[in-house]
Every structure is written in structure tokens, then in C-alpha cells.
Design an enzyme around this catalytic site. Structure first.
Site, PDB file in Angstrom:
ATOM      1  N   ASN A  26       1.507   3.921  -3.723  1.00 45.52           N
ATOM      2  CA  ASN A  26       2.384   2.939  -4.013  1.00 45.52           C
ATOM      3  C   ASN A  26       2.241   1.969  -5.028  1.00 45.52           C
ATOM      4  O   ASN A  26       3.410   1.468  -5.630  1.00 45.52           O
ATOM      5  CB  ASN A  26       2.944   2.137  -2.546  1.00 45.52           C
ATOM      6  N   TYR A  27       1.016   1.684  -5.497  1.00 47.70           N
ATOM      7  CA  TYR A  27       1.024   0.430  -6.288  1.00 47.70           C
ATOM      8  C   TYR A  27       0.081   0.840  -7.618  1.00 47.70           C
ATOM      9  O   TYR A  27      -0.084   0.152  -8.525  1.00 47.70           O
ATOM     10  CB  TYR A  27       0.427  -0.766  -5.753  1.00 47.70           C
ATOM     11  N   LEU A  28      -0.759   2.071  -7.619  1.00 47.75           N
ATOM     12  CA  LEU A  28      -1.465   2.475  -8.609  1.00 47.75           C
ATOM     13  C   LEU A  28      -0.981   3.178  -9.338  1.00 47.75           C
ATOM     14  O   LEU A  28      -0.645   4.438  -9.041  1.00 47.75           O
ATOM     15  CB  LEU A  28      -2.835   2.657  -8.006  1.00 47.75           C
ATOM     16  N   SER A  47      -2.133   1.416  -1.367  1.00 47.35           N
ATOM     17  CA  SER A  47      -2.258   1.216  -2.801  1.00 47.35           C
ATOM     18  C   SER A  47      -2.046   2.281  -3.759  1.00 47.35           C
ATOM     19  O   SER A  47      -1.430   2.351  -4.838  1.00 47.35           O
ATOM     20  CB  SER A  47      -3.394   0.244  -3.078  1.00 47.35           C
TER      21      SER A  47
END
EC number: 5.6.2.1
Length: 568
Positions: free
Chosen positions: A525-527, A522
Site C-alpha cells: 500500500n505505501y511502497l 507497506s
């Protein structure tokens, strides 16, 4: 495996706004040829030493190296390995080697273990020499010229042959990953560049001149027929711009997410079943960060699903469970064969709709039978330009991190306590996105070592308290400058030990809480990295405590442009 080199075809082949003018590079660096085992290292079958052909011996070494790993105890791994290994054997070898349990790889395992230990024990001068050789290789293959700038490449080496591991209980674990050869590789560069030369005696599969993508070379791996890439390093200007665009798209969702949520709630009561299914699926994607469920790649046999491909057997409905109403139990294999298991209370209308979707269906029937992934993707695009299920995951992950940091961070805490708060906030995101990992093999040992350090520090503190008490008595009795200095010294010593002990205890707590959670996925890639950078700057936490050197390079754009007031 380098994350950048393993992007999916869709991610690397549809890059909005990417148009370079000139690209030149040396091509990939290939794995070194196999070096046969020494004559005194034997493979044994049924108790007898057996000389293997070169191809069979190489594959045997892959298994031998992993002999102490949990994978080699798994039935699927053993079965797949043995099948692929036999395919590499000669006809005569196949006649003899018929049972894996009669194979003895002990000497092979010991040989590679000893070699590894020898490498670790090399003199400093030898290690420096190896480091210099690696640097030369990096200089030759690890950079490209992109539009007049020298840019670093993410991973310039092809993956060496070996045994596929996969994540979770992957049905293809143990299969043989074949050696990548120049004939497998597509080169991408400019027409007016010096086209890289393949190794002597070989030729490229294809040379392509596509300036709308950022990959430099690609090939198809044999296990899942997935296309792998050599791409620019995350720290490159082009990658930084793409990263920024990704998080800005997620930030745009913030402006319309309220309207989207209102609309899907209305659609739960639609007369049209298709609309209801879209609305419930979107609710799951929004609230549970489920993936949309793209069609499997060619050759993929794992029974993995996403939201649109859920079957009736993957959920159970409970009108009431553990004191909560309208509970849905999910149990399915998600991406990379990682099990998704969750019990969540949902809104009453969602529960009623699910009940209706399941009526008169068999366990292996589709839950959302009116909703192919393409339909959901088109619907998301209609709601907001550039909206995908992944954008929802990025948005919800980033918002969750930001809210958790606000809730958990205490400005008065020391840096170690603040980092614990950060990791707890990150863990909330990892749980939302189902980023799990197996318990590390070294976990028990490292916890024992950490506890030993805590015990030793407690003893030191106990002793320091006694010495402080003694120093206080001395100063009270004599009240001299010397006794005063000694008292101050003992006070500082005690305080320093208390701080060190607290830091060790926080480290142990952090380790325990994160033992089966993968925080890195995360975070990378997502934060939105600007949330973490702003938090570091606001609370005086060094950025290197949150991001390592590679990650700081990847997010250099965020570190440079973000102040402590940033809000996602």
C-alpha cells in the site's frame, strides 16, 4: 479478508478520472447455508449435553472452532461473544445458558478439527475435483465485462458469518458478524447490461448505475457499520492506472516537500496559535508518518486517534531522556486499535510549542484544540493539489525504502543476503508506519524446525570437510586423474553445503528480525513498486523472491515499465 474488498467508502466513492461505459457481472457469491452438527456431536452446559436451536448452534460453532486460539482467552472477546450469542438463543435457551464458563465446546472443536485434517488427507483425485469446482465458481462469478474487456474481480464472495477478531485489543472483538444476504447488497452495473439475478426468493437492496466508481457490489457490515465492497482485481487495467496515479502524486510531493518543510518551520513561531498547531501537526505527519485522524465511523467505540485527535494524555515531554534532548513520548491507540508507542527527540521549537499547547489543559483535552481534521486536510490541499496525510506516508515510506536499499545492498552478496537486505529496508518502513503484528502462533515451532535444519546442515558440512581433507591427502599421495576428480567433487560438495548453511542462517535472522513486524502492509500500500522492481533488475534478484503471484499481478504495470535506473 481480501484487502481490495474492504476499502473505505471514501476510497471507493471518490475516484478521480474513473468513468467506465459498460459494466456487467453476476453479482456476489453468498456464503453457503449453515450445515447442522451431526447428532453425535454435542454442546454441553454444566456437564450435560444440550440440543441448541439452529441459530444458537451456528454461533456456538464459531466459538468452538476458535477454542485453541488466544482470542477465546480474552475477557473482551468472551464478553462480546456471550452477549451476541445470547441474542441469537431462544427464550428457553437463555433461561438455561447464563454463564460462559459452564459451556463446553470441546466436542464441537474436535469435530471441526477432524474435518479439517480429513480435508488435508484427501486423495489427490478428490483434491483435484474440489479445485475444479472452485475454478467453475471463479469462471462464473470471478469475472466481469468492463468496456468490452473481460476483467478479473478481486473477491467475488461475501464474507461468511463468524466472530469479529479485529486487530490489537479491539473493544468489539468477539462480536457476531452477521450473514450477508441479498437484501443487504447494493449492485452497481450499467443500465444496458444484464442485471445480475439475486438468489431465488430474494431481492437486492438496490441496483445502482454509477460509472464514476469501480465497485461492483457493496453492503454495510454490522460490527462497525463499515461499507464493504466487491471490486476489480488489482491486476485490472483500471486498478493499475489508479495505482500508478497514487505513486505519481507521491512523487510530485518530492518537488515541493522542501518548501513545505521550510514553511512549517517558520510557522512554529507564528503569532497565530492555529498556524502553530497546523505546523507542528504537519511535522508529525511528515517525520513520524502519523495518520491525520479522521472522525470515527458511525458505531465505532474504540478509543483510536490520529494526529489531529491526540489528547494531552497521549504524550509526555522530557527535556532530556537517555542522553537525548527534547524527547516526546507517544502512547495511544492508532488505526485498528494498534498501540503506537514511541520516544522521539524533536526540534526545540516543536518541543516548546507542545509545552504551550498543553498548558492549563486536562489529560483528556485535545492537544491540537484549534485543529479539526478538516482544517488540516484543506491546508494540505492548499500546499499541493491532491496532497493528503496518506500521500505523505506514501512519499516517506518510498523514499525510506529507496535510501535504505542504497545503504544496505552489497552487489557482491548472494541472492539470499540481498533479500535479507531488502527485508531490512522494508522493516525500516514498517517501523516508520507502525505496522506491527502479534507474534505468530507457529513462530517458536518454525524456529525450532529451522534450527534443527541448521544443526543438521552443520553436521553435514563437518563431515564434508573431513572427506575433503581425506581426498586432498589421497590426491597428494597418488596424484592420478581419478583422485583429482574425487578432490574436485568433494570441494564442490563442501561449497554447496556452505552456501546452503548460509542461506538457512540468513533465513533464521530474517525470521527473528521480522517476527513482530508486518512487512506486507507497506509493501502493498505505501511502497512504490517501481523501487523494488528496479532494485531486483539492478542486483539480479528474481522478482518472484520479492512479490508473490498475486502481488506480481497487482504490480504488473510496474514490472513492465520499470528499468534498473528508476528513481522515486
Amino acid at each position: 479478508m481480501n484487502l481490495i474488498s474492504c476499502c473505505r467508502w471514501e476510497e471507493a466513492n471518490h475516484e478521480d478520472g474513473v468513468k467506465w461505459k459498460f459494466l456487467e457481472h453476476k453479482g456476489p457469491y453468498f456464503a453457503v447455508p449453515y450445515e447442522p452438527l451431526p447428532e453425535d456431536v454435542h454442546f454441553c452446559y454444566d456437564g450435560e449435553p444440550m440440543k441448541l436451536s439452529l441459530a444458537a448452534e451456528e454461533v456456538a460453532t464459531f466459538y468452538g472452532k476458535m477454542l485453541d486460539h488466544e482470542y477465546t482467552t480474552k475477557e473482551a472477546f468472551q464478553k462480546n461473544f456471550f452477549g451476541d450469542w445470547r441474542a441469537e438463543m431462544t427464550k428457553e435457551e437463555r433461561k438455561i445458558i447464563k454463564h460462559l464458563d459452564k459451556c463446553d465446546f470441546t466436542e464441537i472443536h474436535k469435530y471441526f478439527f477432524d474435518r479439517n485434517e480429513e480435508r488435508k488427507a484427501l486423495p489427490k483425485a478428490e483434491k483435484q475435483k474440489l479445485k475444479e469446482e472452485a475454478s467453475k465458481l471463479q469462471e462464473e462469478y470471478g469475472y466481469c465485462i468492463l468496456d468490452g474487456h473481460r476483467e478479473k474481480i478481486g473477491n467475488f464472495k461475501t464474507e461468511p458469518p463468524g466472530l469479529f477478531r479485529g486487530r490489537g485489543d479491539h473493544p468489539k472483538m468477539g462480536m457476531l458478524k452477521m450473514r450477508i444476504r441479498p437484501e443487504d447488497v447494493i449492485i452497481n452495473c450499467s443500465k444496458d447490461s444484464t442485471i445480475p439475478e439475486p438468489p431465488p426468493g430474494h431481492k437486492w437492496k438496490e441496483v445502482r448505475f454509477d460509472n464514476t466508481v469501480t465497485w461492483l457490489a457493496s453492503w454495510t457490515e454490522n460490527i462497525q457499520s463499515a461499507i464493504k465492497y466487491i471490486m476489480l482485481n488489482p491486476s485490472s487495467k483500471l486498478k493499475g492506472e489508479k495505482d500508478w496515479q497514487k505513486y505519481e502524486t507521491a512523487r510530485r510531493l518530492k518537488d515541493v516537500v522542501g518548501h513545505i518543510r521550510s514553511q512549517y518551520r517558520k510557522d512554529w513561531k507564528s503569532r497565530e496559535m492555529k498556524k502553530r498547531q497546523i505546523a507542528v501537526a504537519l511535522y508529525f505527519i511528515d517525520k513520524l508518518a502519523l495518520r491525520a485522524g479522521n472522525e470515527k465511523e458511525e458505531g465505532e467505540t474504540a478509543d483510536t486517534v490520529g494526529c489531529c485527535s491526540l489528547r494531552v494524555e497521549h504524550i509526555q515531554l522530557f527535556p532530556e531522556l537517555d542522553g537525548q534532548k527534547h524527547v516526546v513520548e507517544f502512547d495511544f491507540l492508532g488505526k485498528d486499535s494498534i498501540r503506537y508507542y514511541n520516544k522521539v527527540p524533536v526540534e526545540k521549537e516543536v518541543f516548546k510549542n507542545l509545552k504551550r499547547f498543553m498548558e492549563n489543559k486536562d489529560p483528556d483535552d485535545d492537544l491540537f484544540d484549534r485543529l479539526p481534521t478538516s482544517t488540516l486536510n484543506k491546508h494540505l490541499q492548499d500546499l499541493m493539489d491532491g496532497l493528503t496525510a496518506k500521500v505523505f506516508r506514501t512519499y516517506n515510506a518510498s523514499i525510506t525504502l529507496q535510501n535504505q536499499l542504497k545503504e544496505l545492498t552489497n552487489a557482491e552478496d548472494n541472492v539470499a543476503a540481498k533479500i535479507l537486505s531488502y527485508n531490512r529496508a522494508n522493516r525500516a518502513v514498517a517501523l516508520l508506519c507502525n505496522h506491527q503484528r502479534a507474534l505468530p502462533k507457529t513462530y517458536e515451532k518454525s524456529m525450532q524446525n529451522l534450527q534443527a535444519k541448521i544443526d543438521a546442515k552443520e553436521e553435514q558440512l563437518k563431515e564434508a570437510k573431513k572427506e575433503l581433507k581425506k581426498a586432498k591427502a589421497e590426491h597428494k599421495k597418488y596424484n592420478t586423474e581419478k583422485t583429482k576428480k574425487e578432490l574436485e567433487k568433494k570441494k564442490k560438495q563442501k561449497e554447496r553445503l556452505e552456501e546452503q548453511l548460509e542461506k538457512l542462517k540468513l533465513m533464521a535472522t530474517d525470521k527473528e528480525e521480522n517476527k513482530q513486524i508486518a512487512l506486507g502492509t507497506s509493501k502493498l500500500n505505501y511502497l512504490d513498486p517501481r523501487i523494488s522492481v528496479a532494485w531486483c533488475k539492478k542486483f539480479g534478484v528474481p522478482i518472484e523472491k520479492i512479490y508473490n503471484k498475486t502481488q506480481r499481478d497487482k504490480f504488473a504495470w510496474a514490472i513492465a515499465m520499470t528499468n534498473e535506473d528508476f528513481e522515486f
